[in-house]
Scaffold this motif. Structure first.
Motif, PDB file in Angstrom:
ATOM      1  N   LEU A  78      -0.054 -48.118  50.699  1.00  0.00           N
ATOM      2  CA  LEU A  78      -0.147 -48.558  52.064  1.00  0.00           C
ATOM      3  C   LEU A  78      -1.144 -47.532  52.619  1.00  0.00           C
ATOM      4  CD1 LEU A  78       3.333 -48.466  53.326  1.00  0.00           C
ATOM      5  CD2 LEU A  78       2.093 -50.789  53.314  1.00  0.00           C
ATOM      6  N   ILE A  79      -1.929 -48.313  53.868  1.00  0.00           N
ATOM      7  CA  ILE A  79      -2.929 -46.962  54.231  1.00  0.00           C
ATOM      8  C   ILE A  79      -2.915 -46.565  55.958  1.00  0.00           C
ATOM      9  CG2 ILE A  79      -5.400 -46.546  55.205  1.00  0.00           C
ATOM     10  CD1 ILE A  79      -6.144 -48.927  53.397  1.00  0.00           C
ATOM     11  N   HIS A  80      -2.464 -45.646  55.788  1.00  0.00           N
ATOM     12  CA  HIS A  80      -2.101 -44.868  57.446  1.00  0.00           C
ATOM     13  C   HIS A  80      -3.477 -44.921  57.887  1.00  0.00           C
ATOM     14  CE1 HIS A  80      -1.395 -41.388  59.977  1.00  0.00           C
ATOM     15  NE2 HIS A  80      -0.663 -42.228  60.581  1.00  0.00           N
ATOM     16  N   VAL A  81      -3.338 -45.103  59.338  1.00  0.00           N
ATOM     17  CA  VAL A  81      -4.789 -45.627  60.504  1.00  0.00           C
ATOM     18  C   VAL A  81      -3.860 -45.251  62.011  1.00  0.00           C
ATOM     19  CG1 VAL A  81      -6.121 -47.484  61.607  1.00  0.00           C
ATOM     20  CG2 VAL A  81      -5.447 -47.776  59.538  1.00  0.00           C
ATOM     21  N   VAL A  82      -5.040 -44.808  62.441  1.00  0.00           N
ATOM     22  CA  VAL A  82      -4.502 -43.836  63.523  1.00  0.00           C
ATOM     23  C   VAL A  82      -5.867 -44.799  64.117  1.00  0.00           C
ATOM     24  CG1 VAL A  82      -4.048 -42.130  65.916  1.00  0.00           C
ATOM     25  CG2 VAL A  82      -2.937 -41.541  63.375  1.00  0.00           C
ATOM     26  N   GLN A  83      -5.899 -45.873  65.180  1.00  0.00           N
ATOM     27  CA  GLN A  83      -6.253 -45.962  65.878  1.00  0.00           C
ATOM     28  C   GLN A  83      -7.054 -45.370  66.544  1.00  0.00           C
ATOM     29  OE1 GLN A  83      -5.070 -49.849  67.259  1.00  0.00           O
ATOM     30  NE2 GLN A  83      -5.534 -51.158  65.072  1.00  0.00           N
ATOM     31  N   GLN A  84      -8.530 -45.277  66.502  1.00  0.00           N
ATOM     32  CA  GLN A  84      -9.548 -44.885  68.293  1.00  0.00           C
ATOM     33  C   GLN A  84      -9.236 -45.393  69.904  1.00  0.00           C
ATOM     34  OE1 GLN A  84     -13.500 -44.790  66.258  1.00  0.00           O
ATOM     35  NE2 GLN A  84     -12.768 -43.293  65.692  1.00  0.00           N
ATOM     36  N   LYS A  85      -9.431 -46.613  69.078  1.00  0.00           N
ATOM     37  CA  LYS A  85      -9.194 -46.992  71.004  1.00  0.00           C
ATOM     38  C   LYS A  85      -7.798 -47.173  71.363  1.00  0.00           C
ATOM     39  CE  LYS A  85     -10.988 -51.989  73.091  1.00  0.00           C
ATOM     40  NZ  LYS A  85     -11.002 -52.561  72.647  1.00  0.00           N
ATOM     41  N   THR A  86      -6.986 -47.098  70.818  1.00  0.00           N
ATOM     42  CA  THR A  86      -5.548 -47.843  71.501  1.00  0.00           C
ATOM     43  C   THR A  86      -4.904 -46.593  71.388  1.00  0.00           C
ATOM     44  OG1 THR A  86      -4.971 -48.246  69.679  1.00  0.00           O
ATOM     45  CG2 THR A  86      -6.064 -49.622  71.325  1.00  0.00           C
ATOM     46  N   GLY A  87      -5.063 -45.445  69.842  1.00  0.00           N
ATOM     47  CA  GLY A  87      -3.945 -44.165  69.353  1.00  0.00           C
ATOM     48  C   GLY A  87      -2.621 -45.168  68.915  1.00  0.00           C
ATOM     49  N   ALA A  88      -2.860 -46.534  68.342  1.00  0.00           N
ATOM     50  CA  ALA A  88      -1.904 -47.018  67.449  1.00  0.00           C
ATOM     51  C   ALA A  88      -1.607 -45.836  66.370  1.00  0.00           C
ATOM     52  CB  ALA A  88      -1.818 -48.469  67.875  1.00  0.00           C
ATOM     53  N   GLU A  89      -0.299 -45.804  66.133  1.00  0.00           N
ATOM     54  CA  GLU A  89      -0.518 -45.677  64.621  1.00  0.00           C
ATOM     55  C   GLU A  89      -0.068 -46.370  63.643  1.00  0.00           C
ATOM     56  OE1 GLU A  89       1.053 -41.542  61.941  1.00  0.00           O
ATOM     57  OE2 GLU A  89       1.943 -42.100  63.737  1.00  0.00           O
ATOM     58  N   LEU A  90      -0.759 -46.861  63.230  1.00  0.00           N
ATOM     59  CA  LEU A  90       0.317 -48.530  61.988  1.00  0.00           C
ATOM     60  C   LEU A  90      -0.004 -47.610  60.558  1.00  0.00           C
ATOM     61  CD1 LEU A  90      -2.937 -50.783  63.150  1.00  0.00           C
ATOM     62  CD2 LEU A  90      -0.298 -50.350  64.080  1.00  0.00           C
ATOM     63  N   TRP A  91       0.546 -48.185  59.586  1.00  0.00           N
ATOM     64  CA  TRP A  91       0.927 -48.799  58.398  1.00  0.00           C
ATOM     65  C   TRP A  91       0.106 -49.783  57.216  1.00  0.00           C
ATOM     66  CZ3 TRP A  91       0.697 -44.326  55.481  1.00  0.00           C
ATOM     67  CH2 TRP A  91       1.305 -42.549  55.512  1.00  0.00           C
ATOM     68  N   VAL A  92      -1.517 -49.787  57.022  1.00  0.00           N
ATOM     69  CA  VAL A  92      -1.635 -51.221  56.773  1.00  0.00           C
ATOM     70  C   VAL A  92      -0.866 -51.426  54.853  1.00  0.00           C
ATOM     71  CG1 VAL A  92      -3.055 -52.896  56.922  1.00  0.00           C
ATOM     72  CG2 VAL A  92      -2.735 -51.223  58.975  1.00  0.00           C
ATOM     73  N   PRO A  93      -0.154 -52.929  54.795  1.00  0.00           N
ATOM     74  CA  PRO A  93      -0.182 -52.815  53.389  1.00  0.00           C
ATOM     75  C   PRO A  93      -1.415 -52.843  52.683  1.00  0.00           C
ATOM     76  CG  PRO A  93       2.015 -53.952  54.143  1.00  0.00           C
ATOM     77  CD  PRO A  93       0.461 -53.377  55.564  1.00  0.00           C
ATOM     78  N   ILE A  94      -1.529 -52.843  51.608  1.00  0.00           N
ATOM     79  CA  ILE A  94      -2.773 -52.792  51.000  1.00  0.00           C
ATOM     80  C   ILE A  94      -2.834 -54.052  50.324  1.00  0.00           C
ATOM     81  CG2 ILE A  94      -4.075 -52.362  48.833  1.00  0.00           C
ATOM     82  CD1 ILE A  94      -4.234 -49.619  49.119  1.00  0.00           C
ATOM     83  N   HIS A  95      -2.975 -55.193  50.575  1.00  0.00           N
ATOM     84  CA  HIS A  95      -3.907 -56.304  50.263  1.00  0.00           C
ATOM     85  C   HIS A  95      -4.183 -56.388  48.467  1.00  0.00           C
ATOM     86  CE1 HIS A  95      -4.706 -60.781  49.699  1.00  0.00           C
ATOM     87  NE2 HIS A  95      -4.095 -61.225  50.917  1.00  0.00           N
ATOM     88  N   PRO A  96      -3.470 -57.772  47.759  1.00  0.00           N
ATOM     89  CA  PRO A  96      -3.582 -57.151  46.230  1.00  0.00           C
ATOM     90  C   PRO A  96      -5.887 -57.755  46.644  1.00  0.00           C
ATOM     91  CG  PRO A  96      -2.853 -58.913  46.847  1.00  0.00           C
ATOM     92  CD  PRO A  96      -2.119 -58.238  47.683  1.00  0.00           C
ATOM     93  N   GLU A  97      -6.339 -58.828  47.469  1.00  0.00           N
ATOM     94  CA  GLU A  97      -8.252 -59.112  47.240  1.00  0.00           C
ATOM     95  C   GLU A  97      -8.057 -57.205  47.131  1.00  0.00           C
ATOM     96  OE1 GLU A  97      -9.702 -61.077  45.806  1.00  0.00           O
ATOM     97  OE2 GLU A  97      -8.146 -62.245  45.428  1.00  0.00           O
ATOM     98  N   LEU A  98      -7.843 -56.437  48.506  1.00  0.00           N
ATOM     99  CA  LEU A  98      -8.395 -55.402  48.461  1.00  0.00           C
ATOM    100  C   LEU A  98      -8.300 -54.411  47.381  1.00  0.00           C
ATOM    101  CD1 LEU A  98     -10.028 -52.640  50.451  1.00  0.00           C
ATOM    102  CD2 LEU A  98      -7.881 -52.689  51.557  1.00  0.00           C
ATOM    103  N   ALA A  99      -7.228 -54.437  46.942  1.00  0.00           N
ATOM    104  CA  ALA A  99      -6.762 -53.069  46.154  1.00  0.00           C
ATOM    105  C   ALA A  99      -7.839 -53.960  44.709  1.00  0.00           C
ATOM    106  CB  ALA A  99      -5.521 -53.721  45.748  1.00  0.00           C
TER     107      ALA A  99
END
Length: 340
Positions: A215-236
Motif C-alpha cells: 500500500l502507499i500511504h497518502v495524506v492529501q494536501q487539498k483535503t487532509g484525507a488520509e488514505l492507504w492506496v493499494p499498489i496495482h500490479p501495473e504500477l508495481a
C-alpha cells in the motif's frame, strides 16, 4: 556532523518509533516537515510555512483601505486556522488585489466596484476569477464580522463558467503507453497518476517511507484525507522497471524530490511527445482512474476510498465519463426476458 537547529521546528517519536518533525508557531502545529533536516524537500516545506505567515506592510496604509482589511484578515482566525496550502492559495489571490487595489476604501466599495475587479481577472482566467471571488467573499465576511461594513459586496457576483478537465479515454491511455514503455520515467509518472488516482501534488511528494504492505500511504494536501492506496500490479511493474534513485518514488534524473510544478511539466511534455491532444492533462488521469473503477462495478463509496472525496456527489461528477455503452448493457441485462 553538526546538528541543524531551526526556529519553529519540533520533533517527536511516533508509535512506530520513527522520528518525525513538524512546524509549530504561537502554540499551533501548522503541519509536518518531510525528509531530513536540510534536505530539499524539508527546506521547501519549511520555507512554505514561513512564507505562509502574513507579510508586514512595506509602507503605512490607511485604516479604511482594502490593503489594511487584507492585512487584518491575514491576522484573523479565518486565515490562520486554515491549512498552510489553503493560506498560500488565499495569498495567491489576495496579494495581487492588495497591490493593485489596496488604496481603495474597503467600507465604501460597492458591489459594482468589486465585480469590475473580479471580472477583469476572470475575463482571461475564469478559474482565477472564481478563486478571487471566493476568497474576496471571505475577506468581506471578515469586514462584516468586525463591523467595518454592514454588507458583503461580493455575495451577488456570479461565478465564471469553467470547463471540466477531460477524462482520458482508453484509446488515449494506450497511445501514451505505446510511446512511453516500461522503464521510462515518463511511464512511471503516468502509472503513479493513473493507478493511485491521486492529484499531481500528492503523487509528487510520495516517497519510499510511504510504502508498506503493498500500500502507499497518502495524506492529501487539498483535503487532509488520509488514505492507504493499494499498489496495482501495473504500477508495481512500472516501479520495478525503473531504477529510481533517492527516497522519492518519482524524483528528478538524480533522484531528488520533484515539486508539483516539475511533475506537471514532465507530464505535459511527455503527453505532447506522445502526440495526444491538448485536452489530455495530468489531472485527467485521476478522472480516468475513477472512470475505469466505475466501469468495472466499483461502488461510489469504494471509489471515494481511493480518491479521498468527502461526498458521493463529487465522485459522481468525476465518474460521469464512465462507459455509457457498458453501463447500458448491464442495465438492459437486468430486464427479464419473458420468452426465454
Amino acid at each position: 556532523m553538526a546538528k541543524i537547529k531551526l526556529k519553529y521546528v519540533n520533533e517527536y517519536i511516533d508509535h512506530t518509533g520513527k522520528l518525525r518533525r513538524y512546524f509549530r508557531k504561537r502554540g499551533k502545529q501548522l503541519g509536518t516537515l518531510p525528509g531530513e533536516v536540510g534536505s530539499e524537500e524539508f527546506m521547501t516545506a519549511y520555507a512554505a510555512f514561513l512564507a505562509a505567515e502574513p507579510a508586514i506592510a512595506k509602507r503605512p496604509v490607511h485604516e479604511d483601505s482594502l490593503a489594511k482589511l487584507i492585512i487584518d484578515f491575514y491576522g484573523s482566525r479565518l486565515f490562520t486556522d486554515r491549512k498552510p496550502s489553503t493560506r498560500q492559495l488565499y495569498r495567491y489571490a489576495l496579494d495581487p488585489i492588495s497591490k493593485e487595489h489596496g488604496h481603495r476604501s474597503a467600507t465604501l466599495m460597492t458591489a459594482e466596484n468589486a465585480e469590475k475587479i473580479i471580472n477583469k481577472i476572470g475575463a482571461t482566467k475564469p478559474g482565477m476569477g472564481n478563486l478571487t471571488r471566493a476568497v474576496m467573499r471571505r475577506v468581506f465576511y471578515f469586514a462584516v464580522k468586525t463591523k467595518r461594513r454592514k454588507d458583503n459586496p461580493v455575495l451577488g457576483i456570479d461565478a465564471f463558467k469553467v470547463g471540466e478537465h477531460h477524462t482520458w479515454t482508453d484509446a488515449e491511455l494506450r497511445q501514451y503507453e505505446a510511446k512511453w514503455r516500461l522503464g521510462t520515467r515518463q511511464r512511471l509518472a503516468y502509472a503513479f497518476l493513473l493507478y493511485t488516482g491521486q492529484r499531481v501534488g500528492d503523487v509528487a511528494k510520495m516517497n519510499r517511507a510511504d510504502v508498506a504492505d503493498g500500500l502507499i500511504h497518502v495524506v492529501q494536501q487539498k483535503t487532509g484525507a488520509e488514505l492507504w492506496v493499494p499498489i496495482h500490479p501495473e504500477l508495481a511493474r512500472a516501479m520495478k522497471s525503473y531504477s529510481a534513485q533517492g527516497l522519492s518514488l518519482i524524483g528528478d534524473g538524480s533522484g531528488r524530490p520533484l515539486k508539483r510544478a516539475a511533475l506537471s511539466s514532465l507530464m505535459r511534455l511527455a503527453i505532447k511527445q506522445a502526440g495526444l491532444p491538448s485536452r489530455c492533462v495530468s489531472h485527467g488521469l485521476r478522472k480516468a482512474a475513477m472512470r475505469r473503477m466505475a466501469e468495472n462495478d466499483a461502488t461510489a463509496n469504494q471509489i471515494a476510498s481511493i480518491s479521498g472525496h468527502k461526498t458521493l456527489k463529487e465522485v459522481e461528477r468525476y465518474t460521469k465519463a464512465a462507459d455509457q455503452k457498458k453501463m447500458a448493457r448491464v442495465a438492459m441485462g437486468k430486464v427479464p426476458n419473458e420468452k426465454s
